[in-house]
Write a protein that holds these residues in place. Structure first.
Motif, PDB file in Angstrom:
ATOM      1  N   LEU A  67       1.194  -1.370  -0.191  1.00 55.38           N
ATOM      2  CA  LEU A  67      -0.605  -0.220   0.029  1.00 55.38           C
ATOM      3  C   LEU A  67       0.861   1.290   0.001  1.00 55.38           C
ATOM      4  O   LEU A  67       2.453   1.619   0.487  1.00 55.38           O
ATOM      5  CB  LEU A  67      -0.918  -0.345   1.388  1.00 55.38           C
ATOM      6  N   THR A 128      -7.360   1.308   7.440  1.00 60.67           N
ATOM      7  CA  THR A 128      -5.923   1.949   7.314  1.00 60.67           C
ATOM      8  C   THR A 128      -6.019   2.948   8.393  1.00 60.67           C
ATOM      9  O   THR A 128      -7.504   3.283   8.999  1.00 60.67           O
ATOM     10  CB  THR A 128      -4.967   2.349   6.575  1.00 60.67           C
ATOM     11  N   TYR A 158      -1.833   5.209   4.605  1.00 66.69           N
ATOM     12  CA  TYR A 158      -1.428   4.249   3.330  1.00 66.69           C
ATOM     13  C   TYR A 158      -2.587   4.333   2.856  1.00 66.69           C
ATOM     14  O   TYR A 158      -3.494   4.485   2.875  1.00 66.69           O
ATOM     15  CB  TYR A 158      -1.391   3.138   4.000  1.00 66.69           C
ATOM     16  N   GLN A 159      -2.025   4.683   1.222  1.00 70.61           N
ATOM     17  CA  GLN A 159      -3.055   4.409   0.533  1.00 70.61           C
ATOM     18  C   GLN A 159      -3.919   3.512   0.273  1.00 70.61           C
ATOM     19  O   GLN A 159      -3.270   2.997  -0.244  1.00 70.61           O
ATOM     20  CB  GLN A 159      -2.847   5.173  -0.892  1.00 70.61           C
ATOM     21  N   GLU A 160      -5.566   2.963   0.078  1.00 69.23           N
ATOM     22  CA  GLU A 160      -6.165   1.914   0.254  1.00 69.23           C
ATOM     23  C   GLU A 160      -6.604   1.596  -1.490  1.00 69.23           C
ATOM     24  O   GLU A 160      -6.437   2.801  -2.096  1.00 69.23           O
ATOM     25  CB  GLU A 160      -7.012   1.952   1.255  1.00 69.23           C
ATOM     26  N   ALA A 161      -6.732   0.542  -1.724  1.00 67.63           N
ATOM     27  CA  ALA A 161      -7.282  -0.184  -3.004  1.00 67.63           C
ATOM     28  C   ALA A 161      -7.994   0.883  -3.381  1.00 67.63           C
ATOM     29  O   ALA A 161      -9.868   0.879  -2.750  1.00 67.63           O
ATOM     30  CB  ALA A 161      -7.377  -1.660  -3.165  1.00 67.63           C
TER      31      ALA A 161
END
Length: 164
Positions: A67, A128, A158-161
């Motif tokens: 991520l 997150t 954190y950049q999530e999907a």
């Protein structure tokens, strides 16, 4: 990325409101805690005093992870003219009080919170956290009768999907 910025803002706003519930402002007829995000407000030449103004100034993404880790720099600007009843002679004391409130809110444990999506009602917790580092203060700036300060803090998420 917007979710991380919104989450940090709402967390900071709640912490500052708990530390000093009397620090409020009126925006478009609504009284609320005296914390705002400049990019979310109507443009104005007037600098609101005794208010914490958040400005997102830098963005860095590390994509070498499962991520991506995104780092934001958040500038927090604030100013005071002092109290009119004291002829503004208490402006140093009032700026120091704002310094203390901001320090306490940033350093309050934990230095993280669950990342939320505030674009839906009710807000939804994502998978997150948003977390942040130490606060750094610039020297006081004197602008006519006003005292001003800028503080910065690095905010991480954190950049999530699928997240914008």
């Amino acid at each position: 990325m917007q979710n991380a910025k919104d989450t940090f803002y709402t967390t900071l706003q709640a912490r500052l409101a708990a530390l000093n519930p009397e620090r409020t402002m009126v925006v478009r007829g609504v009284t609320r805690p005296a914390v705002l995000v400049e990019e979310n407000e109507l443009p104005s030449d007037a600098v609101p005093v005794d208010t914490f103004r958040l400005r997102w100034t830098a963005l860095k993404a590390d994509g070498n992870r499962a991520l991506p880790l995104v780092t934001f720099t958040c500038e927090i600007r604030y100013a005071t003219d002092g109290n009119a009843s004291n002829g503004g002679m208490d402006r140093g004391r009032l700026l120091a009080a704002m310094d203390a409130e901001l320090t306490a809110a940033i350093e309050m444990a934990p230095r993280s919170t669950a990342k939320m999506n505030y674009a839906v009602a009710p807000p939804v917790a994502l998978g997150t956290n948003v977390f942040w580092g130490d606060i750094t203060f610039t020297a006081t700036t004197v602008n006519d009768e006003r005292l001003e300060r800028v503080a910065t803090v690095e905010v991480f998420s954190y950049q999530e999907a699928g997240e914008l």
